[in-house]
Design a protein around this motif. Structure first.
Motif: not given
Length: 273
Positions: A148-164
């Motif tokens: 959901r965060a990736r969808k809302l934030a769009g391509p200009s924001v880097e989403v850092i996956d806390p599962a990494a």
């Protein structure tokens, strides 16, 4: 989902299959999440000894970082844990409380006890030097909310996956100019590293709501304001909303307190649990 289960299994096995001389430590083994999964390696670096995961609560054991304080019992040595929500039933006093995450967790215990407060991850700046900034705005969502965060934030924001991998998540936060965080330990790490951050409020599906966040904020110079998880916020966060929380106690003394407390138990807990 299969990938997450595989990650969870591999991390569990690595944490469990350590030599018997490693110190027994309990933390949450659930959906992969760097704030939980970093426990053995973080305390290993801080205390210069090896830890292994244990479920055996019939012998003395450490209870580490995370909202797992309700799992502690009279054999537990609590090192930075907190409650997910206010407990509804009377608690057994742990064997020892080295430190608690914050004042909300501390308030559950007798007032006459002198207890240290602080999430041990406030000490992460000891191990992560300043990083070159590779991105402008990053987002660390809750571990259940990445898609959901990736969808809302769009391509200009880097989403850092806390599962990494935990240390790679921290390195990614360190390489960001500013960070939006729905993850509690995303906020803790950003504050500790001096990276301006915004708190994205919990969604209704996040167990415990804001309790654990307010528990952490009680150890800072200023509480954080919650910002709603909306497309407008995640795509264009106001610059004025970013800030850095400062841990109000002496970090060097806090680290030494944890190290000395763990050291006292090393011989007693080795080859047990």
């Amino acid at each position: 989902m299969r990938v997450l289960k595989l990650i969870k299994t591999m991390r569990y096995l690595r944490a469990r299959l350590k030599p018997a001389s490693a110190l027994p430590l309990y933390w949450h083994i659930g959906r992969p999440n760097f704030g939980d999964d970093i426990n053995p390696s973080f305390f290993g670096r801080l205390c210069k000894t090896e830890f292994r995961f244990t479920r055996n609560q019939e012998l003395p054991h450490f209870v580490g970082i995370g909202s797992v304080l309700e799992r502690a019992n009279s054999n537990s040595i609590v090192v930075g844990s907190g409650f997910l929500r206010p407990p509804q039933e009377p608690l057994n006093l742990p064997l020892e409380i080295v430190c608690l995450r914050g004042e909300l967790s501390r308030a559950v215990f007798p007032k006459n006890l002198e207890l240290n407060v602080g999430d041990p991850m406030v000490l992460i700046d000891r191990y992560i030097p300043p990083q070159p900034k590779r991105r402008g705005v990053a987002l660390v969502p809750h571990t259940t909310n990445v898609a959901r965060a990736r969808k809302l934030a769009g391509p200009s924001v880097e989403v850092i996956d806390p599962a990494a991998d935990p240390w790679s998540v921290i390195a990614e936060i360190a390489a960001s100019e500013v960070v939006m965080c729905q993850s509690l330990h995303g906020l803790v790490v950003a504050d500790a590293l001096g990276i301006p951050n915004i708190w994205i409020e919990p969604t209704p599906s996040m167990a415990g709501g804001r309790f654990k966040f307010d528990d952490y904020f009680s150890t800072l110079d200023k509480a954080k304001e919650a910002h709603e998880e909306t497309e407008a916020m995640l795509r264009a966060p106001p610059k004025s909303a970013f800030s850095v929380g400062r841990y109000v106690y002496d970090k060097a003394a806090f680290a030494e307190h944890i190290q000395m407390s763990v050291s006292r138990w090393t011989s007693a807990l080795g080859e047990r649990g």
